[in-house]
Motif scaffolding. Structure first.
Motif, PDB file in Angstrom:
ATOM      1  N   GLU A   5       0.813  -1.203   0.000  1.00  0.00           N
ATOM      2  CA  GLU A   5       0.000   0.000   0.000  1.00  0.00           C
ATOM      3  C   GLU A   5       0.859   1.271   0.000  1.00  0.00           C
ATOM      4  N   LEU A   6       2.168   1.125  -0.071  1.00  0.00           N
ATOM      5  CA  LEU A   6       3.062   2.272  -0.064  1.00  0.00           C
ATOM      6  C   LEU A   6       3.657   2.497  -1.445  1.00  0.00           C
ATOM      7  N   LEU A   7       3.759   3.758  -1.831  1.00  0.00           N
ATOM      8  CA  LEU A   7       4.446   4.134  -3.068  1.00  0.00           C
ATOM      9  C   LEU A   7       5.715   4.878  -2.688  1.00  0.00           C
ATOM     10  N   GLU A   8       6.787   4.583  -3.398  1.00  0.00           N
ATOM     11  CA  GLU A   8       8.029   5.296  -3.171  1.00  0.00           C
ATOM     12  C   GLU A   8       8.124   6.413  -4.207  1.00  0.00           C
ATOM     13  N   LEU A   9       8.148   7.645  -3.729  1.00  0.00           N
ATOM     14  CA  LEU A   9       8.137   8.816  -4.597  1.00  0.00           C
ATOM     15  C   LEU A   9       9.370   9.668  -4.363  1.00  0.00           C
ATOM     16  N   LYS A  10       9.854  10.280  -5.444  1.00  0.00           N
ATOM     17  CA  LYS A  10      10.842  11.346  -5.322  1.00  0.00           C
ATOM     18  C   LYS A  10      10.346  12.512  -6.151  1.00  0.00           C
ATOM     19  N   PHE A  11      10.796  13.697  -5.784  1.00  0.00           N
ATOM     20  CA  PHE A  11      10.295  14.913  -6.396  1.00  0.00           C
ATOM     21  C   PHE A  11      11.454  15.639  -7.060  1.00  0.00           C
ATOM     22  N   ARG A  12      11.349  15.840  -8.367  1.00  0.00           N
ATOM     23  CA  ARG A  12      12.407  16.474  -9.150  1.00  0.00           C
ATOM     24  C   ARG A  12      12.142  17.967  -9.234  1.00  0.00           C
ATOM     25  N   LEU A  13      13.138  18.753  -8.825  1.00  0.00           N
ATOM     26  CA  LEU A  13      13.049  20.208  -8.891  1.00  0.00           C
ATOM     27  C   LEU A  13      13.514  20.679 -10.261  1.00  0.00           C
ATOM     28  N   ILE A  14      13.274  21.928 -10.573  1.00  0.00           N
ATOM     29  CA  ILE A  14      13.556  22.464 -11.905  1.00  0.00           C
ATOM     30  C   ILE A  14      15.038  22.408 -12.265  1.00  0.00           C
ATOM     31  N   ASP A  15      15.918  22.452 -11.258  1.00  0.00           N
ATOM     32  CA  ASP A  15      17.354  22.397 -11.545  1.00  0.00           C
ATOM     33  C   ASP A  15      17.885  20.970 -11.643  1.00  0.00           C
ATOM     34  N   GLY A  16      17.008  19.981 -11.537  1.00  0.00           N
ATOM     35  CA  GLY A  16      17.408  18.585 -11.690  1.00  0.00           C
ATOM     36  C   GLY A  16      17.719  17.876 -10.391  1.00  0.00           C
ATOM     37  N   THR A  17      17.728  18.589  -9.273  1.00  0.00           N
ATOM     38  CA  THR A  17      17.951  17.932  -7.989  1.00  0.00           C
ATOM     39  C   THR A  17      16.661  17.281  -7.512  1.00  0.00           C
ATOM     40  N   ASP A  18      16.794  16.345  -6.606  1.00  0.00           N
ATOM     41  CA  ASP A  18      15.640  15.593  -6.118  1.00  0.00           C
ATOM     42  C   ASP A  18      15.442  15.779  -4.627  1.00  0.00           C
ATOM     43  N   ILE A  19      14.180  15.663  -4.217  1.00  0.00           N
ATOM     44  CA  ILE A  19      13.812  15.539  -2.812  1.00  0.00           C
ATOM     45  C   ILE A  19      13.269  14.126  -2.674  1.00  0.00           C
ATOM     46  N   GLY A  20      13.821  13.373  -1.751  1.00  0.00           N
ATOM     47  CA  GLY A  20      13.366  11.999  -1.567  1.00  0.00           C
ATOM     48  C   GLY A  20      14.393  11.035  -2.103  1.00  0.00           C
ATOM     49  N   PRO A  21      14.050   9.811  -2.289  1.00  0.00           N
ATOM     50  CA  PRO A  21      12.718   9.210  -2.249  1.00  0.00           C
ATOM     51  C   PRO A  21      12.217   8.944  -0.827  1.00  0.00           C
ATOM     52  N   CYS A  22      10.902   8.978  -0.684  1.00  0.00           N
ATOM     53  CA  CYS A  22      10.204   8.656   0.557  1.00  0.00           C
ATOM     54  C   CYS A  22       9.002   7.794   0.201  1.00  0.00           C
ATOM     55  N   LYS A  23       8.523   7.039   1.171  1.00  0.00           N
ATOM     56  CA  LYS A  23       7.356   6.175   0.944  1.00  0.00           C
ATOM     57  C   LYS A  23       6.103   6.855   1.479  1.00  0.00           C
ATOM     58  N   TYR A  24       5.032   6.757   0.683  1.00  0.00           N
ATOM     59  CA  TYR A  24       3.753   7.368   1.032  1.00  0.00           C
ATOM     60  C   TYR A  24       2.635   6.352   0.824  1.00  0.00           C
ATOM     61  N   GLU A  25       1.589   6.454   1.648  1.00  0.00           N
ATOM     62  CA  GLU A  25       0.419   5.601   1.495  1.00  0.00           C
ATOM     63  C   GLU A  25      -0.427   6.100   0.333  1.00  0.00           C
ATOM     64  N   LEU A  26      -1.207   5.216  -0.253  1.00  0.00           N
ATOM     65  CA  LEU A  26      -2.091   5.599  -1.358  1.00  0.00           C
ATOM     66  C   LEU A  26      -3.160   6.592  -0.917  1.00  0.00           C
ATOM     67  N   ALA A  27      -3.457   6.624   0.389  1.00  0.00           N
ATOM     68  CA  ALA A  27      -4.471   7.544   0.909  1.00  0.00           C
ATOM     69  C   ALA A  27      -3.913   8.945   1.152  1.00  0.00           C
ATOM     70  N   THR A  28      -2.615   9.165   0.910  1.00  0.00           N
ATOM     71  CA  THR A  28      -2.000  10.476   1.104  1.00  0.00           C
ATOM     72  C   THR A  28      -2.531  11.453   0.060  1.00  0.00           C
ATOM     73  N   THR A  29      -2.912  12.654   0.495  1.00  0.00           N
ATOM     74  CA  THR A  29      -3.414  13.653  -0.446  1.00  0.00           C
ATOM     75  C   THR A  29      -2.235  14.370  -1.101  1.00  0.00           C
ATOM     76  N   VAL A  30      -2.512  14.971  -2.245  1.00  0.00           N
ATOM     77  CA  VAL A  30      -1.496  15.737  -2.957  1.00  0.00           C
ATOM     78  C   VAL A  30      -1.065  16.931  -2.107  1.00  0.00           C
ATOM     79  N   LYS A  34       2.709  18.019  -0.963  1.00  0.00           N
ATOM     80  CA  LYS A  34       3.274  19.357  -1.127  1.00  0.00           C
ATOM     81  C   LYS A  34       3.795  19.901   0.203  1.00  0.00           C
ATOM     82  N   GLU A  35       3.076  19.624   1.303  1.00  0.00           N
ATOM     83  CA  GLU A  35       3.540  20.060   2.623  1.00  0.00           C
ATOM     84  C   GLU A  35       4.853  19.368   2.977  1.00  0.00           C
ATOM     85  N   SER A  36       4.965  18.099   2.615  1.00  0.00           N
ATOM     86  CA  SER A  36       6.201  17.359   2.851  1.00  0.00           C
ATOM     87  C   SER A  36       7.354  17.951   2.039  1.00  0.00           C
ATOM     88  N   ILE A  37       7.079  18.278   0.777  1.00  0.00           N
ATOM     89  CA  ILE A  37       8.096  18.892  -0.085  1.00  0.00           C
ATOM     90  C   ILE A  37       8.527  20.232   0.503  1.00  0.00           C
TER      91      ILE A  37
END
Length: 118
Positions: A5-30, A34-37
């Motif tokens: 039930e967990l997805l591993e996500l990373k967030f790519r910024l405009i300069d190509g750097t990443d935040i994460g990866p971190c695991k999130y539940e499918l019930a997590t809201t967008v 964004k608050e996590s980012i």
């Protein structure tokens, strides 16, 4: 079963750097993503978002809505089990720029061509 039930996500910024990866539940809201980012945003980066409303998350060419969950957003899990999904983070320009653009948006209207072909 909880691992499925967990997805591993990373967030790519405009300069190509990443935040994460971190695991999130499918019930997590967008919005929660964004608050996590926002809390993990690198302090040395200029023009970072000031609030959740200053960012957009894009996955597979689709802008994700704040009130939807990952499950509702139909985030593709990918073909490889345990793979990391990369989402792109777009930051809205600072609001100071928006105020300075208002007079500029009036000037093009005044300088429009008013030619007529007979």
């Amino acid at each position: 079963m909880a691992g499925e039930e967990l997805l591993e996500l990373k967030f790519r910024l405009i300069d190509g750097t990443d935040i994460g990866p971190c695991k999130y539940e499918l019930a997590t809201t967008v919005q929660a993503l964004k608050e996590s980012i926002l809390s993990q945003w690198p302090q040395e980066k200029e023009n970072g978002p000031k609030s959740v409303n200053d960012m957009k998350l894009i996955n597979a060419g689709k802008i994700l809505e704040n009130n939807k969950t990952l499950a509702e957003s139909r985030v593709p899990v990918g073909e490889l089990p345990g793979g990391v999904i990369t989402m792109h983070v777009v930051v809205r320009p600072p609001t100071v720029d928006n105020r300075s653009e208002k007079p500029q948006s009036d000037s093009p209207k005044a300088s429009r061509c008013s030619c007529s072909i007979l």
